[in-house]
Scaffold this motif. Structure first.
Motif, PDB file in Angstrom:
ATOM      1  N   LEU A  40      37.324  56.883  22.629  1.00  0.00           N
ATOM      2  CA  LEU A  40      37.822  57.253  23.614  1.00  0.00           C
ATOM      3  C   LEU A  40      36.769  57.157  24.941  1.00  0.00           C
ATOM      4  CD1 LEU A  40      40.297  58.442  25.346  1.00  0.00           C
ATOM      5  CD2 LEU A  40      39.547  60.798  24.387  1.00  0.00           C
ATOM      6  N   PHE A  41      35.296  57.849  24.627  1.00  0.00           N
ATOM      7  CA  PHE A  41      34.621  57.905  25.591  1.00  0.00           C
ATOM      8  C   PHE A  41      34.113  56.593  25.957  1.00  0.00           C
ATOM      9  CE2 PHE A  41      29.872  58.344  26.228  1.00  0.00           C
ATOM     10  CZ  PHE A  41      29.952  59.098  27.350  1.00  0.00           C
ATOM     11  N   VAL A  42      33.882  55.748  24.928  1.00  0.00           N
ATOM     12  CA  VAL A  42      33.395  54.288  25.294  1.00  0.00           C
ATOM     13  C   VAL A  42      34.374  53.604  26.231  1.00  0.00           C
ATOM     14  CG1 VAL A  42      32.710  52.130  24.422  1.00  0.00           C
ATOM     15  CG2 VAL A  42      31.847  54.331  23.355  1.00  0.00           C
ATOM     16  N   ASN A  43      35.642  53.526  26.052  1.00  0.00           N
ATOM     17  CA  ASN A  43      36.683  52.897  26.836  1.00  0.00           C
ATOM     18  C   ASN A  43      36.837  53.625  28.297  1.00  0.00           C
ATOM     19  OD1 ASN A  43      38.441  50.784  25.302  1.00  0.00           O
ATOM     20  ND2 ASN A  43      38.013  52.482  23.859  1.00  0.00           N
ATOM     21  N   LEU A  44      36.495  54.872  28.422  1.00  0.00           N
ATOM     22  CA  LEU A  44      36.356  55.588  29.735  1.00  0.00           C
ATOM     23  C   LEU A  44      35.120  55.014  30.271  1.00  0.00           C
ATOM     24  CD1 LEU A  44      37.196  59.273  28.889  1.00  0.00           C
ATOM     25  CD2 LEU A  44      38.514  57.563  30.055  1.00  0.00           C
ATOM     26  N   LEU A  45      34.017  54.794  29.610  1.00  0.00           N
ATOM     27  CA  LEU A  45      32.972  54.147  30.098  1.00  0.00           C
ATOM     28  C   LEU A  45      33.088  52.833  30.629  1.00  0.00           C
ATOM     29  CD1 LEU A  45      29.830  55.077  28.075  1.00  0.00           C
ATOM     30  CD2 LEU A  45      30.697  56.148  30.315  1.00  0.00           C
ATOM     31  N   VAL A  46      33.963  51.862  29.805  1.00  0.00           N
ATOM     32  CA  VAL A  46      34.203  50.432  30.250  1.00  0.00           C
ATOM     33  C   VAL A  46      35.161  50.449  31.409  1.00  0.00           C
ATOM     34  CG1 VAL A  46      35.561  48.508  29.441  1.00  0.00           C
ATOM     35  CG2 VAL A  46      34.067  49.701  27.795  1.00  0.00           C
ATOM     36  N   SER A  47      36.151  51.342  31.676  1.00  0.00           N
ATOM     37  CA  SER A  47      36.905  51.453  32.499  1.00  0.00           C
ATOM     38  C   SER A  47      36.151  51.738  34.019  1.00  0.00           C
ATOM     39  CB  SER A  47      37.986  52.710  32.569  1.00  0.00           C
ATOM     40  OG  SER A  47      38.795  52.686  31.572  1.00  0.00           O
ATOM     41  N   GLY A  48      35.345  52.657  33.890  1.00  0.00           N
ATOM     42  CA  GLY A  48      34.327  53.067  35.314  1.00  0.00           C
ATOM     43  C   GLY A  48      33.521  51.631  35.405  1.00  0.00           C
ATOM     44  N   ALA A  49      32.849  51.050  34.396  1.00  0.00           N
ATOM     45  CA  ALA A  49      32.082  50.073  34.546  1.00  0.00           C
ATOM     46  C   ALA A  49      32.751  48.810  35.170  1.00  0.00           C
ATOM     47  CB  ALA A  49      31.173  49.260  33.070  1.00  0.00           C
ATOM     48  N   SER A  50      34.104  48.583  34.564  1.00  0.00           N
ATOM     49  CA  SER A  50      35.109  47.577  35.010  1.00  0.00           C
ATOM     50  C   SER A  50      35.137  47.641  36.815  1.00  0.00           C
ATOM     51  CB  SER A  50      36.166  47.418  34.445  1.00  0.00           C
ATOM     52  OG  SER A  50      36.339  47.370  33.270  1.00  0.00           O
ATOM     53  N   VAL A  51      35.575  48.975  37.148  1.00  0.00           N
ATOM     54  CA  VAL A  51      35.823  49.144  38.395  1.00  0.00           C
ATOM     55  C   VAL A  51      34.575  48.997  39.430  1.00  0.00           C
ATOM     56  CG1 VAL A  51      36.088  51.032  40.227  1.00  0.00           C
ATOM     57  CG2 VAL A  51      37.424  51.256  38.218  1.00  0.00           C
ATOM     58  N   ILE A  52      33.211  49.357  38.703  1.00  0.00           N
ATOM     59  CA  ILE A  52      31.978  48.999  39.322  1.00  0.00           C
ATOM     60  C   ILE A  52      31.626  47.377  39.571  1.00  0.00           C
ATOM     61  CG2 ILE A  52      29.526  49.125  39.341  1.00  0.00           C
ATOM     62  CD1 ILE A  52      29.687  51.797  37.962  1.00  0.00           C
ATOM     63  N   ALA A  53      32.155  46.835  38.517  1.00  0.00           N
ATOM     64  CA  ALA A  53      31.906  45.082  38.507  1.00  0.00           C
ATOM     65  C   ALA A  53      32.842  44.494  39.700  1.00  0.00           C
ATOM     66  CB  ALA A  53      32.457  44.464  37.025  1.00  0.00           C
ATOM     67  N   ILE A  54      34.314  45.252  39.657  1.00  0.00           N
ATOM     68  CA  ILE A  54      34.870  44.654  40.755  1.00  0.00           C
ATOM     69  C   ILE A  54      34.471  44.807  42.296  1.00  0.00           C
ATOM     70  CG2 ILE A  54      37.310  44.939  41.695  1.00  0.00           C
ATOM     71  CD1 ILE A  54      38.274  45.951  39.164  1.00  0.00           C
ATOM     72  N   ILE A  55      33.797  46.002  42.449  1.00  0.00           N
ATOM     73  CA  ILE A  55      33.310  46.233  43.638  1.00  0.00           C
ATOM     74  C   ILE A  55      31.924  45.427  43.840  1.00  0.00           C
ATOM     75  CG2 ILE A  55      31.947  48.004  44.870  1.00  0.00           C
ATOM     76  CD1 ILE A  55      33.534  50.070  43.604  1.00  0.00           C
ATOM     77  N   LEU A  56      31.145  45.145  42.918  1.00  0.00           N
ATOM     78  CA  LEU A  56      30.031  44.247  43.057  1.00  0.00           C
ATOM     79  C   LEU A  56      30.515  42.865  43.457  1.00  0.00           C
ATOM     80  CD1 LEU A  56      27.547  45.507  40.048  1.00  0.00           C
ATOM     81  CD2 LEU A  56      27.183  45.874  42.630  1.00  0.00           C
TER      82      LEU A  56
END
Length: 209
Positions: free
Chosen positions: A122-138
């Motif tokens: 659960l924690f890692v998938n929440l991190l992946v969700s946040g990282a995906s949003v950051i990647a989209i912004i970059l």
């Protein structure tokens, strides 16, 4: 056998008091245990629920993670002299590592049903969700920066000029934006499944007690 009916709003509670020597006690006890509702609550439905879709999501995350890392290595080597924003940030590598770790954790849930493993997923998938949003912004920022630059073909004959580099940059960033959206959808789906599975196990423990 004494029966008491208690009504609380829309809920009706029926209480039966059966003596221990009553021959009907055994039948009365067997009936609720053999009912379809009880069999569903005591079945291994949550286990089957965990072992199907999350495993498939884990495999998808592993493939996406390997893709991110592979492209990260290739683009880092290709842009050795003029690295772009996405390469300098290392987005391909840290999101790829998170995806590999998250995918492996989801696949491992098929073999071992540990509470700490579910919390970790659960924690890692929440991190992946946040990282995906950051990647989209970059990736979106990199496309915006290239758009603001002047067209080099305006100052020379367009017959001898080519915008292949800019087109390739647009294409790559657009593809990775789509991949990031897919990663976001997969990670959020895994989060929802893990939360639902945890609730089902909690309700099953309440019923069994």
């Amino acid at each position: 056998m004494a029966t008491t009916v208690t009504e609380c709003g829309n809920v009706r509670i029926v209480t039966q008091v059966i003596q221990q020597k009553d021959p009907l006690a055994a039948d009365a006890i067997r009936e609720p245990m053999s009912s379809p509702t009880a069999s569903q609550l005591t079945s291994s439905q949550p286990k089957n629920f965990i072992n199907t879709l999350p495993k498939a999501l884990g495999v998808v995350q592993i493939v996406l993670g390997a893709t991110q890392i592979s492209f990260g290595i290739a683009l880092t080597v290709a842009q050795e002299d003029f690295k772009k924003l996405t390469v300098n940030s290392g987005v391909y590598f840290w999101i790829g590592i998170l995806l590999l770790f998250s995918g492996a954790s989801l696949v491992e849930m098929e073999k071992r049903e540990y509470p700490w493993l579910e919390k970790l997923c659960l924690f890692v998938n929440l991190l992946v969700s946040g990282a995906s949003v950051i990647a989209i912004i970059l990736h979106g920022t990199e496309i915006g920066k290239e758009t603001e630059k002047e067209d080099p073909c305006d100052e020379m004959d367009r017959y001898y000029c080519s915008n292949a580099g800019k087109i390739l940059l647009y294409g790559l960033n657009s593809v990775f934006i789509i991949l990031s959206l897919l990663e976001l959808a997969v990670s959020l789906t895994a989060v929802v499944i893990i939360v639902r599975s945890t609730r089902q196990k909690f309700y099953r423990q309440m019923v069994s007690t």
